[in-house]
Write a protein that holds these residues in place. Sequence first.
Motif, PDB file in Angstrom:
ATOM      1  N   LEU A 113       4.524  25.391  72.182  1.00 55.36           N
ATOM      2  CA  LEU A 113       4.928  24.010  71.929  1.00 55.36           C
ATOM      3  C   LEU A 113       4.913  23.811  70.422  1.00 55.36           C
ATOM      4  CD1 LEU A 113       2.732  22.303  74.655  1.00 55.36           C
ATOM      5  CD2 LEU A 113       5.133  23.017  74.826  1.00 55.36           C
ATOM      6  N   LEU A 114       6.028  23.382  69.892  1.00 51.98           N
ATOM      7  CA  LEU A 114       6.180  23.279  68.440  1.00 51.98           C
ATOM      8  C   LEU A 114       6.392  21.829  68.026  1.00 51.98           C
ATOM      9  CD1 LEU A 114       8.795  26.193  68.139  1.00 51.98           C
ATOM     10  CD2 LEU A 114       6.323  26.373  67.852  1.00 51.98           C
ATOM     11  N   PRO A 115       6.135  21.529  66.750  1.00 53.70           N
ATOM     12  CA  PRO A 115       6.532  20.207  66.262  1.00 53.70           C
ATOM     13  C   PRO A 115       8.073  20.130  66.230  1.00 53.70           C
ATOM     14  CG  PRO A 115       5.258  21.426  64.591  1.00 53.70           C
ATOM     15  CD  PRO A 115       5.555  22.363  65.705  1.00 53.70           C
ATOM     16  N   PRO A 116       8.736  19.010  66.455  1.00 55.55           N
ATOM     17  CA  PRO A 116       8.090  17.703  66.623  1.00 55.55           C
ATOM     18  C   PRO A 116       7.644  17.409  68.060  1.00 55.55           C
ATOM     19  CG  PRO A 116      10.468  17.436  66.651  1.00 55.55           C
ATOM     20  CD  PRO A 116      10.219  18.898  66.439  1.00 55.55           C
ATOM     21  N   GLU A 117       7.905  18.356  69.009  1.00 55.10           N
ATOM     22  CA  GLU A 117       7.588  18.036  70.399  1.00 55.10           C
ATOM     23  C   GLU A 117       6.091  17.785  70.597  1.00 55.10           C
ATOM     24  OE1 GLU A 117       9.564  20.044  74.154  1.00 55.10           O
ATOM     25  OE2 GLU A 117       7.508  20.740  73.912  1.00 55.10           O
ATOM     26  N   THR A 118       5.260  18.513  69.840  1.00 54.70           N
ATOM     27  CA  THR A 118       3.811  18.347  70.010  1.00 54.70           C
ATOM     28  C   THR A 118       3.367  16.916  69.690  1.00 54.70           C
ATOM     29  OG1 THR A 118       3.714  19.476  67.889  1.00 54.70           O
ATOM     30  CG2 THR A 118       2.914  20.690  69.800  1.00 54.70           C
ATOM     31  N   ALA A 119       4.132  16.223  68.829  1.00 55.94           N
ATOM     32  CA  ALA A 119       3.775  14.819  68.529  1.00 55.94           C
ATOM     33  C   ALA A 119       3.877  13.985  69.811  1.00 55.94           C
ATOM     34  CB  ALA A 119       4.691  14.260  67.447  1.00 55.94           C
ATOM     35  N   LEU A 120       4.879  14.318  70.628  1.00 56.90           N
ATOM     36  CA  LEU A 120       5.054  13.603  71.895  1.00 56.90           C
ATOM     37  C   LEU A 120       3.892  13.914  72.849  1.00 56.90           C
ATOM     38  CD1 LEU A 120       6.881  11.786  73.549  1.00 56.90           C
ATOM     39  CD2 LEU A 120       8.298  13.761  74.108  1.00 56.90           C
ATOM     40  N   TRP A 121       3.482  15.174  72.882  1.00 54.40           N
ATOM     41  CA  TRP A 121       2.323  15.563  73.709  1.00 54.40           C
ATOM     42  C   TRP A 121       1.094  14.758  73.289  1.00 54.40           C
ATOM     43  CZ3 TRP A 121       1.810  19.426  77.590  1.00 54.40           C
ATOM     44  CH2 TRP A 121       3.015  20.063  77.895  1.00 54.40           C
ATOM     45  N   ASN A 122       0.894  14.669  71.980  1.00 49.06           N
ATOM     46  CA  ASN A 122      -0.276  13.928  71.498  1.00 49.06           C
ATOM     47  C   ASN A 122      -0.192  12.458  71.850  1.00 49.06           C
ATOM     48  OD1 ASN A 122      -1.809  15.998  70.384  1.00 49.06           O
ATOM     49  ND2 ASN A 122      -0.572  16.020  68.526  1.00 49.06           N
ATOM     50  N   ARG A 123       1.001  11.914  71.744  1.00 44.19           N
ATOM     51  CA  ARG A 123       1.154  10.493  72.055  1.00 44.19           C
ATOM     52  C   ARG A 123       0.836  10.238  73.530  1.00 44.19           C
ATOM     53  NH1 ARG A 123       4.575   6.946  73.819  1.00 44.19           N
ATOM     54  NH2 ARG A 123       6.488   8.161  73.996  1.00 44.19           N
ATOM     55  N   ILE A 124       1.315  11.132  74.390  1.00 44.15           N
ATOM     56  CA  ILE A 124       1.042  10.996  75.825  1.00 44.15           C
ATOM     57  C   ILE A 124      -0.466  11.051  76.081  1.00 44.15           C
ATOM     58  CG2 ILE A 124       1.236  12.234  78.036  1.00 44.15           C
ATOM     59  CD1 ILE A 124       4.134  12.978  77.132  1.00 44.15           C
ATOM     60  N   GLU A 125      -1.128  12.009  75.438  1.00 41.63           N
ATOM     61  CA  GLU A 125      -2.570  12.162  75.663  1.00 41.63           C
ATOM     62  C   GLU A 125      -3.340  10.954  75.123  1.00 41.63           C
ATOM     63  OE1 GLU A 125      -3.572  16.092  74.188  1.00 41.63           O
ATOM     64  OE2 GLU A 125      -2.053  16.983  75.504  1.00 41.63           O
ATOM     65  N   GLU A 126      -2.914  10.460  73.967  1.00 43.99           N
ATOM     66  CA  GLU A 126      -3.602   9.277  73.408  1.00 43.99           C
ATOM     67  C   GLU A 126      -3.429   8.067  74.323  1.00 43.99           C
ATOM     68  OE1 GLU A 126      -1.802   9.003  69.541  1.00 43.99           O
ATOM     69  OE2 GLU A 126      -2.814  10.862  68.930  1.00 43.99           O
TER      70      GLU A 126
END
Length: 431
Positions: free
Chosen positions: A14-27
């Motif tokens: 999983l690479l940026p920028p997609e990982t930003a979406l993963w983090n947003r979901i987790e937050e």
Amino acid sequence: MSGTLKAVRGTRDLLPPETALWNRIEETARRVFARYNFGEIRTPVFEDTSLFARSVGEETDIVSKEMYTWEDRARAASEKSQSLTLRPENTAGVVRAYIEHKLGETGQLQKLYYIGPQFRRERPQKGRYRQFSQIGAEVIGPPSAGSESPLRDAEVLEMLATLLDELGIGGWTLHINSVGSAADRARYNEILRAALADVAPKMCVDCQRRAVTNPLRVLDCKVPEDQPYIDALPKMADSLDEESKAHFAAVMAALDAAGVSYTRNHRLVRGLDYYTRTTFEFTHGGLGAQNALLGGGRYDGLSEAIGGPKAPGIGFAMGEDRLVLTLEAQQEAKAEKADAYIAPLGEAMNAPALKLARELRRAGLAIELGDGSFRLKKSFETADKTARRIVILGEDELNSGILTVKEFASGEQSKVARTELKRILAMTATA
Ligand code: AMP
């Protein structure tokens, strides 16, 4: 060994920028779970194989063919070799931890959530991977804490509806069913077995096998030719005892009162053996064949099945990969740009540029730091791709304390006093 090495089939980077979406979901998930007073649990990624065999069930696809299991050799005479398995799901681990740490003795309901990787040797396709991530939660406790109450089921479902809404996932459908008590299920399984005796030979090979080993699983079959046979089978709802019927009615009444919409799905039995009474799934049309965003249900006998005290519970697991796919389809994941790119003019400016970057980063700004060996044109090109503006730092700027800042969106260029820089960059940082 020849050729380039690649990530193993069914696994992904999983690479940026997609990982930003993963983090947003987790937050978002953490924030919503906190409002319902859930706490986080982190269990090991591998467990004793028998935990899954005894909870998920020997006859399930997961245990019979999808687990990553190995014999872990003893390293010392004091150790025994042991069969270990990468967790294919997390409920069993949570319940094992509940028992091991005697959480039932608190007399309180335990409300636990987890976020982490799970492993199943499935046939990889879009939305189905061999390593995938689940966000899940469990509500479990002694009956005296109210763990059997249908209100717990409805509250979990209401929480999920809220979470999906807050994630911005529109257009989901909640399917619910009741698979009854263990006795109801056993009775229904026999009714199905009898009903399948005639039709199973006309069905797919998997169904022929399931008709004998675990008839309930026939309801999961997706083979188009089998569907008319399955639709004609007796329904679980007709095998529920009075208590299970009343429980299910109370769950639906609470959902109605809260305004959470759902559809009843008689065939929703789910692929794990530990479920009792309420089972549910949230699906999304945008996902194609793998349309389940999440699934879950009640598991009133699970703790006892793995040697624990009576501890009814209800929980769910959301496929995080599928949440990401759904959100990506709704809107392109955009690369977050830094607030500013600092371009040192000449290598002598590298050290002062690092000092400036340090100041700005400590003030909370996102800064890209260039390199004094770059030509100005290259600095501009790189800056335009990675940041919203460029700050030029040459000898003149360093001495005068007046820096040149160019805003890419507007094309505007201005002179800014170094003492003002933090404020200016922060002021427009969220614009
Ligand atoms: P289960 O643990 O099988 O009830 O699955 C719960 C949720 O996890 C499903 O609804 C999916 O969203 C997700 N999931 C299960 N298996 C996979 C997989 N192999 N790849 C990606 N997501 C999965």
